[in-house]
Design an enzyme around this catalytic site. Structure first.
Site, PDB file in Angstrom:
ATOM      1  N   GLY A   1      16.892 -12.018  38.897  1.00 50.08           N
ATOM      2  CA  GLY A   1      17.815 -11.191  39.681  1.00 50.08           C
ATOM      3  C   GLY A   1      18.400 -10.084  38.820  1.00 50.08           C
TER       4      GLY A   1
ATOM      5  N   PHE B   1      32.021 -18.359  35.994  1.00 43.14           N
ATOM      6  CA  PHE B   1      31.896 -18.276  34.549  1.00 43.14           C
ATOM      7  C   PHE B   1      33.112 -17.630  33.896  1.00 43.14           C
ATOM      8  CE2 PHE B   1      27.494 -18.901  35.682  1.00 43.14           C
ATOM      9  CZ  PHE B   1      26.970 -19.615  34.607  1.00 43.14           C
TER      10      PHE B   1
ATOM     11  N   ARG C   1      23.802  -6.698  40.830  1.00 43.24           N
ATOM     12  CA  ARG C   1      25.028  -6.285  40.139  1.00 43.24           C
ATOM     13  C   ARG C   1      25.403  -7.259  39.028  1.00 43.24           C
ATOM     14  NH1 ARG C   1      28.370  -5.202  45.613  1.00 43.24           N
ATOM     15  NH2 ARG C   1      27.143  -7.044  46.141  1.00 43.24           N
ATOM     16  N   MET C   2      25.302  -8.555  39.290  1.00 43.83           N
ATOM     17  CA  MET C   2      25.567  -9.517  38.230  1.00 43.83           C
ATOM     18  C   MET C   2      24.439  -9.536  37.211  1.00 43.83           C
ATOM     19  SD  MET C   2      28.491 -11.041  38.291  1.00 43.83           S
ATOM     20  CE  MET C   2      28.177 -12.507  37.319  1.00 43.83           C
TER      21      MET C   2
ATOM     22  N   THR D   1      24.675 -19.529  40.837  1.00 48.07           N
ATOM     23  CA  THR D   1      24.605 -19.506  42.293  1.00 48.07           C
ATOM     24  C   THR D   1      25.235 -20.760  42.871  1.00 48.07           C
ATOM     25  OG1 THR D   1      22.425 -20.543  42.250  1.00 48.07           O
ATOM     26  CG2 THR D   1      22.487 -18.158  42.285  1.00 48.07           C
ATOM     27  N   THR D   2      25.734 -20.650  44.093  1.00 46.31           N
ATOM     28  CA  THR D   2      26.294 -21.799  44.786  1.00 46.31           C
ATOM     29  C   THR D   2      25.264 -22.323  45.787  1.00 46.31           C
ATOM     30  OG1 THR D   2      27.324 -20.308  46.398  1.00 46.31           O
ATOM     31  CG2 THR D   2      28.655 -20.975  44.529  1.00 46.31           C
TER      32      THR D   2
ATOM     33  N   GLY E   1      32.597 -21.101  45.995  1.00 52.56           N
ATOM     34  CA  GLY E   1      32.272 -22.198  45.102  1.00 52.56           C
ATOM     35  C   GLY E   1      33.412 -22.514  44.149  1.00 52.56           C
ATOM     36  N   THR E   2      34.151 -21.482  43.740  1.00 46.43           N
ATOM     37  CA  THR E   2      35.302 -21.696  42.866  1.00 46.43           C
ATOM     38  C   THR E   2      36.378 -22.509  43.558  1.00 46.43           C
ATOM     39  OG1 THR E   2      34.869 -19.635  41.678  1.00 46.43           O
ATOM     40  CG2 THR E   2      37.090 -20.538  41.514  1.00 46.43           C
TER      41      THR E   2
ATOM     42  N   LYS F   1      30.653 -11.399  51.162  1.00 52.42           N
ATOM     43  CA  LYS F   1      30.362 -12.729  50.608  1.00 52.42           C
ATOM     44  C   LYS F   1      29.898 -13.648  51.726  1.00 52.42           C
ATOM     45  CE  LYS F   1      32.289 -16.395  47.694  1.00 52.42           C
ATOM     46  NZ  LYS F   1      31.097 -16.388  46.819  1.00 52.42           N
TER      47      LYS F   1
ATOM     48  N   HIS G   1      37.881 -12.777  48.667  1.00 54.44           N
ATOM     49  CA  HIS G   1      36.648 -12.113  48.237  1.00 54.44           C
ATOM     50  C   HIS G   1      36.336 -10.957  49.176  1.00 54.44           C
ATOM     51  CE1 HIS G   1      36.019 -15.758  45.808  1.00 54.44           C
ATOM     52  NE2 HIS G   1      35.210 -15.021  45.078  1.00 54.44           N
TER      53      HIS G   1
END
Length: 267
Positions: A11, A129, A15-16, A101-102, A166-167, A160, A156
């Site tokens: 990926g 992270f 963006r990530m 990833t979640t 997930g957090t 999303k 968010h």
């Protein structure tokens, strides 16, 4: 290690993914050996992120790239629809997966842990992270021993896909490890608009806000008679996650089994 850690970013054009590419290229003990994107052409990865050319071209075939480059670690921020297959492929090839990833079920995590143990390699599945976010989770869990009446609100952007985040789920799990289930609020309360009290988890509520322009924030609100405590973390840019990603790449080399949650890598 006597040599650099060989890293593939799956990926990489996202963006990530771009932030991870920058991080690996700037860490002296890491070597970027491949970037994978199903939608990008064979661009030089250094040039893609605004650096000098690094000599590593983008690939669009995951299995071929992993087989040819034989990395030590993959870093994957793609999405839940591909996360499990990428993780299984990496383990089968003896590569340590670091998954941002979640969407992994507890059953899937248990099975992946077994596969990692059998292969003698480590892996990480981390909803977040950010070191600040991890500290927020830890502090909230610790405080919940004394402030068991609480709610979680996470914010968010409106694109999303999953809710709650997930957090937020990981925060709720950590709190529930030290807090006995107790149903909060009036036992006779009634929602006049469905969902207005948020999602129910182990006796408390989780609320998800989705609005354009918001990046990632979360707060845990705790209250007892006469006082309230709020523990909040705000992320403003994806760069906030990169020190944690670098730690994960290094530490996953020393573990055996699949670890769920970056908090296990923070002393």
């Amino acid at each position: 290690m006597d040599r650099k850690i060989r890293v593939v970013v799956i990926g990489a054009s996202g963006r990530m993914g771009r932030e991870v590419v920058k991080t690996v290229l700037t860490e002296s003990d890491m070597e970027l050996v491949a970037g994978i994107s199903r939608t990008s052409g064979p661009i030089d990865l250094g040039k893609m992120v605004g650096f000098e050319e690094c000599g590593v071209k983008m690939s669009n075939d995951v299995e071929q790239a992993l087989t040819e480059t034989r990395p030590d670690v993959i870093v994957d921020f793609t999405g839940p629809q591909t996360a499990v297959s990428h993780t299984n492929l990496a383990i089968r090839l003896g590569i340590r997966p670091v998954m941002g990833t979640t969407g992994f079920t507890p059953q899937a995590i248990a099975e992946l842990d077994k596969l990692c143990q059998e292969a003698g390699i480590g892996g990480l599945i981390a909803p977040n992270f950010s070191i600040g976010a991890i500290l927020m989770m830890k502090f909230a869990a610790q405080a919940s021993k004394y402030f068991p009446n609480l709610e979680i609100i996470e914010y968010h952007g409106d694109q999303k896909l999953d809710a709650p985040s997930g957090t937020a789920v990981k925060t709720a799990e950590l709190i529930s490890e030290v807090r006995e289930e107790r149903r909060q609020g009036n036992p006779n309360e009634e929602e006049t608009i469905e969902g207005s009290r948020g999602g129910y988890y182990n006796g408390f509520r989780i609320h998800s806000v989705r609005l354009p322009g918001i990046f990632a924030q979360q707060e845990v609100i705790m209250a007892e008679p006469g006082q309230a405590l709020k523990i909040r973390h705000d992320s403003y840019d994806r760069a906030a996650y990169m020190p944690g990603v670098a730690i994960a790449i290094r530490k996953v080399m020393t573990y055996s089994g699949m670890i769920y949650g970056f908090e296990h890598f923070i002393d």
